[in-house]
Design an enzyme around this catalytic site. Structure first.
Site, PDB file in Angstrom:
ATOM      1  N   ARG A 139     -26.880 -20.135 -14.121  1.00 41.35           N
ATOM      2  CA  ARG A 139     -27.692 -18.804 -15.047  1.00 41.35           C
ATOM      3  C   ARG A 139     -28.128 -19.331 -16.621  1.00 41.35           C
ATOM      4  O   ARG A 139     -27.357 -19.135 -17.476  1.00 41.35           O
ATOM      5  CB  ARG A 139     -26.648 -17.830 -15.038  1.00 41.35           C
ATOM      6  CG  ARG A 139     -26.197 -17.111 -13.770  1.00 41.35           C
ATOM      7  CD  ARG A 139     -27.389 -16.275 -13.355  1.00 41.35           C
ATOM      8  NE  ARG A 139     -27.691 -15.277 -14.155  1.00 41.35           N
ATOM      9  CZ  ARG A 139     -27.289 -13.980 -14.229  1.00 41.35           C
ATOM     10  NH1 ARG A 139     -26.468 -13.553 -13.158  1.00 41.35           N
ATOM     11  NH2 ARG A 139     -27.814 -12.935 -15.191  1.00 41.35           N
TER      12      ARG A 139
ATOM     13  N   LYS B  69      -2.163   9.067   1.679  1.00 43.40           N
ATOM     14  CA  LYS B  69      -1.343   9.154   2.854  1.00 43.40           C
ATOM     15  C   LYS B  69      -1.380  10.528   3.872  1.00 43.40           C
ATOM     16  O   LYS B  69      -1.493  10.578   4.972  1.00 43.40           O
ATOM     17  CB  LYS B  69       0.288   8.869   2.632  1.00 43.40           C
ATOM     18  CG  LYS B  69       0.293   7.536   2.236  1.00 43.40           C
ATOM     19  CD  LYS B  69       1.658   6.962   1.872  1.00 43.40           C
ATOM     20  CE  LYS B  69       1.919   5.571   1.159  1.00 43.40           C
ATOM     21  NZ  LYS B  69       3.634   5.265   1.041  1.00 43.40           N
TER      22      LYS B  69
ATOM     23  N   ASN C 265       1.160   5.791   6.706  1.00 46.17           N
ATOM     24  CA  ASN C 265       0.782   4.503   5.693  1.00 46.17           C
ATOM     25  C   ASN C 265       0.163   3.420   6.655  1.00 46.17           C
ATOM     26  O   ASN C 265      -0.395   2.455   6.172  1.00 46.17           O
ATOM     27  CB  ASN C 265       1.950   3.885   5.141  1.00 46.17           C
ATOM     28  CG  ASN C 265       2.899   3.484   6.061  1.00 46.17           C
ATOM     29  OD1 ASN C 265       3.129   3.553   7.014  1.00 46.17           O
ATOM     30  ND2 ASN C 265       3.521   2.305   5.555  1.00 46.17           N
TER      31      ASN C 265
ATOM     32  N   ASP D  26       7.145   3.439   6.381  1.00 46.03           N
ATOM     33  CA  ASP D  26       7.897   3.543   4.985  1.00 46.03           C
ATOM     34  C   ASP D  26       9.289   3.994   5.285  1.00 46.03           C
ATOM     35  O   ASP D  26      10.389   3.577   4.722  1.00 46.03           O
ATOM     36  CB  ASP D  26       7.397   4.588   4.150  1.00 46.03           C
ATOM     37  CG  ASP D  26       6.052   3.901   3.474  1.00 46.03           C
ATOM     38  OD1 ASP D  26       5.795   2.756   3.248  1.00 46.03           O
ATOM     39  OD2 ASP D  26       5.261   4.702   2.948  1.00 46.03           O
TER      40      ASP D  26
ATOM     41  N   TYR E 261       9.123  -2.427  -6.379  1.00 47.71           N
ATOM     42  CA  TYR E 261       9.226  -3.747  -6.306  1.00 47.71           C
ATOM     43  C   TYR E 261       8.888  -4.507  -7.399  1.00 47.71           C
ATOM     44  O   TYR E 261       8.862  -5.893  -7.395  1.00 47.71           O
ATOM     45  CB  TYR E 261       9.087  -4.263  -4.904  1.00 47.71           C
ATOM     46  CG  TYR E 261       7.341  -4.212  -4.814  1.00 47.71           C
ATOM     47  CD1 TYR E 261       6.439  -5.237  -4.928  1.00 47.71           C
ATOM     48  CD2 TYR E 261       6.846  -2.921  -3.936  1.00 47.71           C
ATOM     49  CE1 TYR E 261       5.206  -5.195  -4.846  1.00 47.71           C
ATOM     50  CE2 TYR E 261       5.599  -3.086  -3.819  1.00 47.71           C
ATOM     51  CZ  TYR E 261       4.560  -3.894  -4.124  1.00 47.71           C
ATOM     52  OH  TYR E 261       3.207  -3.977  -3.993  1.00 47.71           O
TER      53      TYR E 261
ATOM     54  N   GLN F 206       8.155  -2.413   5.565  1.00 42.18           N
ATOM     55  CA  GLN F 206       6.965  -1.678   6.033  1.00 42.18           C
ATOM     56  C   GLN F 206       5.672  -2.352   6.211  1.00 42.18           C
ATOM     57  O   GLN F 206       4.996  -2.201   7.293  1.00 42.18           O
ATOM     58  CB  GLN F 206       6.457  -0.489   5.081  1.00 42.18           C
ATOM     59  CG  GLN F 206       6.369  -0.881   3.600  1.00 42.18           C
ATOM     60  CD  GLN F 206       4.694  -1.424   3.693  1.00 42.18           C
ATOM     61  OE1 GLN F 206       3.900  -0.744   4.291  1.00 42.18           O
ATOM     62  NE2 GLN F 206       4.306  -2.193   2.577  1.00 42.18           N
TER      63      GLN F 206
END
Length: 510
Positions: free
Chosen positions: A42, A298, A321, A337, A451, A479
């Site tokens: 560039r 969801k 989910n 979940d 988490y 999950q």
């Protein structure tokens, strides 16, 4: 039309944006070492136009294929000099051996430089209304390569870019810029694009939404993508820092499955969700086979699919989910979940879920995660009280699952044996926050569904109080593993998935 073959490979092109020609040449070598197939020099990013000696040094005996671009300010670049000077610079670059010269569609044909031309059209605001006509016009011109780049309003716009790759007869670059357009960049190889762009490092992007070379090569497993690759993704807002692409792409690699998983930012609102799903289902050639769904979609997902196409837990929860798309275009919705949460809690307690019957549970939060866990606790006949900042919302959820309701500030005085945090309080980056002023004396087990970080402030409080603690890591892995097994009918590589999350949480930006 898919042009991926032994004699036509999609290039991973690294834009070089250094302000100094010498540094740009050094970056060229780095790009080659990191797996780029080509670089885009560039020249408009240089602090001053290079002289003949500097240009020759930059382009002499390059380690990989070179595209030269000098984008004018009016076209989104940095070059502010005279047009004649810009075109002369590109002509000199062609004479120095550049493999391709990138020029804009509005550059008169009789003034275009010598050499192989990439003809570019950019829209930094939106998707052009006449996108198909623009592409057809470019396809008919004498340039060697088409390049059509526009700004994505939603991930369905990324699919418009893939439409162009299939429609154009010439080698084509078609990309949607911005976070919503990432799928167009990652899936370019699947549909035989001339190339896609990958930054040398974070902060060295030449356009919004450009992943780095490392992200392409490791996270998205670029080298394994081919026309047969199945496509999966995660829908949410925000979604940029989701660990779902990392965990699922690693799982596909470990299981030897030819698939790639991409992030899909869809702004809140059922109409935005529906527009993307409509676009996917209208394109069976995408080979799109599954979607993870997170906040705030969801409930929108269940409404779109219809309760009759969803599993029983999902119907009771009122949210899904997981979406599975069959080759015939039919789909199924699941909610993984709730089972993942029960399994994580039971494992930490060293027992099965049936012992939850009659146990007092304080559930903090009445959002999507709270709904899923309230349904799971109700299924195993636990005695649940839902605590929420907005009491009316807690009452509404409690009525659905035959629970009690109370304001969140009363949770510290609960007599529950099990405390489950389903709020986002304490999530990165607000790691000093906690939903509880103190751990209630009755609590023996504290489960935080967050988490990131693994050891939340709430869990630290619970450890000091002598409680058994449960991190959200096992629920997240559980999950995701259940999603993987629904999609592939193969056992999930749970240890690999867990390790990926742990490794990413150790990185500074997480």
């Amino acid at each position: 039309m898919i042009r991926n073959s032994a004699d036509f490979a999609t290039r991973l092109i690294c834009p070089l944006v250094a302000g100094d020609a010498r540094q740009m040449r050094s970056d060229m070598a780095q790009a080659a070492d990191r797996g780029a197939d080509a670089v885009e020099c560039r020249l408009d990013f240089l602090t001053a136009p290079p002289d003949a000696e500097q240009l020759a040094a930059l382009l002499s005996s390059p380690p990989l294929e070179v595209i030269v671009t000098c984008r004018p300010a009016a076209e989104g670049g940095n070059f502010r000099g005279a047009e004649a000077d810009r075109l002369e610079l590109l002509n000199r670059a062609a004479a120095c051996g550049a493999d391709f010269i990138d020029v804009e569609t509005n550059t008169p044909r009789d003034r275009r430089p010598n050499g192989k031309i990439i003809c570019s059209h950019h829209d930094f605001q939106s998707v052009p209304a006449a996108l198909d006509r623009i592409a057809a016009s470019m396809d008919a011109c004498e340039a060697a390569v088409n390049k059509i780049v526009f700004t994505a309003g939603g991930p369905e716009d990324a699919l418009r870019a893939l439409d162009l790759l299939r429609a154009c007869k010439k080698p084509t670059i078609a990309l949607a810029m911005g976070e919503a357009g990432v799928a167009s960049r990652v899936l370019a190889k699947k549909f035989g694009a001339f190339g896609t762009f990958a930054a040398l490092a974070a902060g060295a992007e030449s356009a919004p939404g450009q992943p780095t070379l490392d992200v392409f090569k490791t996270l998205y497993r670029w080298d394994s993508i081919d026309p047969e690759t199945a496509v999966y993704g995660v829908i949410g807002s925000p979604v940029a820092h989701s660990m779902s692409p990392a965990i699922h792409n690693a799982a596909f690699e470990a299981a030897g499955i030819n698939a790639v998983y991409v992030p899909l930012r869809i702004e809140p609102g059922a109409e935005n969700f529906s527009r993307f799903l409509d676009a996917v289902l209208a394109r069976p050639w995408l080979n799109w086979r599954g979607l993870s769904v997170t906040i705030p979609h969801k409930e929108n997902a269940l409404a779109y699919l219809g309760a009759e196409n969803c599993d029983e837990p999902a119907r009771k929860i009122g949210a899904i989910n997981t979406i599975t798309i069959s080759p015939d275009g039919s789909f199924r919705g699941d909610n993984t979940d709730n089972t993942a949460a029960v399994n994580a809690l039971s494992a930490a307690m060293g027992t099965g879920p049936n012992v939850l019957a009659g146990r007092k549970v304080a559930l903090l939060g009445a959002g999507g995660v709270g709904r899923a866990i309230a349904a799971a606790m109700a299924r195993y006949k636990a005695d649940v009280t839902i605590f929420n900042r907005t009491l009316s919302r807690a009452k509404k959820l409690a009525e659905e699952f035959d629970c009690h309701a109370a304001p969140l500030d009363a949770a510290a005085k609960t007599d529950a044996e099990i405390v489950i945090n389903c709020t986002s309080v304490g999530m990165h980056p607000e790691t000093d926050a906690t939903p509880l002023s103190k751990i209630p004396p009755s609590a023996k087990v504290v489960f935080d569904t967050i988490y990131n970080p693994l050891d939340t402030y709430l869990l630290q409080q619970a450890k000091r109080a002598g409680c058994t603690t449960v991190s959200g890591l096992e629920m997240f892995v559980g999950q995701a593993a259940a999603q993987f097994e629904i999609w592939t009918a193969k056992p999930a590589p749970r240890n690999v998935m867990r390790k990926i999350v742990l490794d990413r949480l150790k990185k500074p930006h997480h």
